[in-house]
Design a protein around this motif. Structure first.
Motif, PDB file in Angstrom:
ATOM      1  N   THR A  73       1.134  -1.143   0.145  1.00 51.99           N
ATOM      2  CA  THR A  73       0.348  -0.338   0.262  1.00 51.99           C
ATOM      3  C   THR A  73       1.207   1.593  -0.093  1.00 51.99           C
ATOM      4  N   PRO A 106       0.658   5.199   0.206  1.00 52.08           N
ATOM      5  CA  PRO A 106      -0.740   6.385   0.858  1.00 52.08           C
ATOM      6  C   PRO A 106      -0.840   7.308  -0.584  1.00 52.08           C
ATOM      7  N   LYS A 107      -1.924   7.756  -0.777  1.00 52.87           N
ATOM      8  CA  LYS A 107      -2.108   8.331  -2.391  1.00 52.87           C
ATOM      9  C   LYS A 107      -1.314  10.151  -2.522  1.00 52.87           C
ATOM     10  N   GLY A 108      -1.245  10.427  -1.306  1.00 50.03           N
ATOM     11  CA  GLY A 108      -0.422  11.523  -1.506  1.00 50.03           C
ATOM     12  C   GLY A 108       0.635  11.287  -1.490  1.00 50.03           C
ATOM     13  N   VAL A 144       1.670   9.446  -3.801  1.00 51.72           N
ATOM     14  CA  VAL A 144       1.570   9.346  -5.542  1.00 51.72           C
ATOM     15  C   VAL A 144       1.345  10.463  -6.095  1.00 51.72           C
ATOM     16  N   GLU A 145       0.615  11.407  -5.276  1.00 48.19           N
ATOM     17  CA  GLU A 145      -0.233  12.270  -6.161  1.00 48.19           C
ATOM     18  C   GLU A 145       0.975  13.883  -6.178  1.00 48.19           C
ATOM     19  N   ASP A 146       1.767  13.750  -4.862  1.00 49.26           N
ATOM     20  CA  ASP A 146       3.251  14.362  -4.826  1.00 49.26           C
ATOM     21  C   ASP A 146       4.528  13.790  -5.330  1.00 49.26           C
ATOM     22  N   ASN A 153      -0.922   7.267 -11.918  1.00 48.87           N
ATOM     23  CA  ASN A 153      -2.266   6.966 -11.893  1.00 48.87           C
ATOM     24  C   ASN A 153      -2.109   5.838 -13.121  1.00 48.87           C
TER      25      ASN A 153
END
Length: 147
Positions: free
Chosen positions: A26, A28-30, A32-34, A39
C-alpha cells in the motif's frame, strides 16, 4: 552500500499485506500525487529487506510489525539539507511542467530542480544556479530529447 538507479521515482517503506488470494503493498495517495508517478502506469518494484527484518529470525517475522509514519519529502529535505549545491552539474530527466512552463525534475530524496526551456521527457545536463531549502533552479548545459 547499495547502488541506487537514476530511474528511481519513489523510495518508501511499507509492509506486505495478505488479502484473500494476493499480497498487497500500500502507498498513501499523497505519495503518488506529490511525485512524478502516474495513476494507471506500470512500474518495477524492488523489495528490499529492512535492516531490522534481516536480523530477525523467520519465526519472529510472523509477529505484527508496528506501523511507522514516514516523514514527508519536505521533512527529509529540511533535516538533511538540499542534495545539490550551486555549481553542481547534474543529468536529469524532466518529469513535468510547472505553472510557469518550466521543466521540473527530481533528484535525490525527491528534491525538485526547476529547469527553463525544457519539456517532459527531455534528458538534460544542468548546472545548478540557485538553491533554496526545498527547490533548486538550474540552467541547461546540454539537452537530448527522449521519446
Amino acid at each position: 552500500m547499495t547502488e541506487i538507479s537514476d530511474s528511481l521515482r519513489l523510495l518508501y517503506e511499507t509492509t506486505l499485506e495478505e488479502r484473500e488470494n494476493e499480497y498487497v503493498l500500500t502507498l498513501p495517495k499523497g505519495l503518488v500525487e506529490d511525485s512524478s508517478l502516474a495513476n494507471d502506469s506500470s512500474y518495477r518494484v524492488a523489495l528490499l529487506e529492512s535492516a531490522s527484518d534481516s536480523r530477525q529470525s523467520k519465526s519472529d517475522r510472523s509477529e505484527t510489525i508496528p506501523q511507522v509514519t514516514e516523514p514527508t519529502d519536505e521533512q527529509r529535505i529540511e533535516s538533511q539539507g538540499p542534495p545539490v549545491e550551486v555549481g553542481d552539474v547534474r543529468s536529469v530527466t524532466i518529469d513535468t511542467l510547472g505553472d510557469q512552463g518550466d521543466g521540473i525534475a527530481k533528484v535525490e530524496r525527491g528534491f525538485i530542480v526547476i529547469v527553463p526551456d525544457t519539456r517532459p521527457g527531455d534528458r538534460v545536463d544542468v548546472e545548478i544556479t540557485n538553491v533554496a531549502d526545498s527547490v533548486a533552479f538550474a540552467e541547461p548545459v546540454s539537452k537530448a530529447e527522449v521519446r
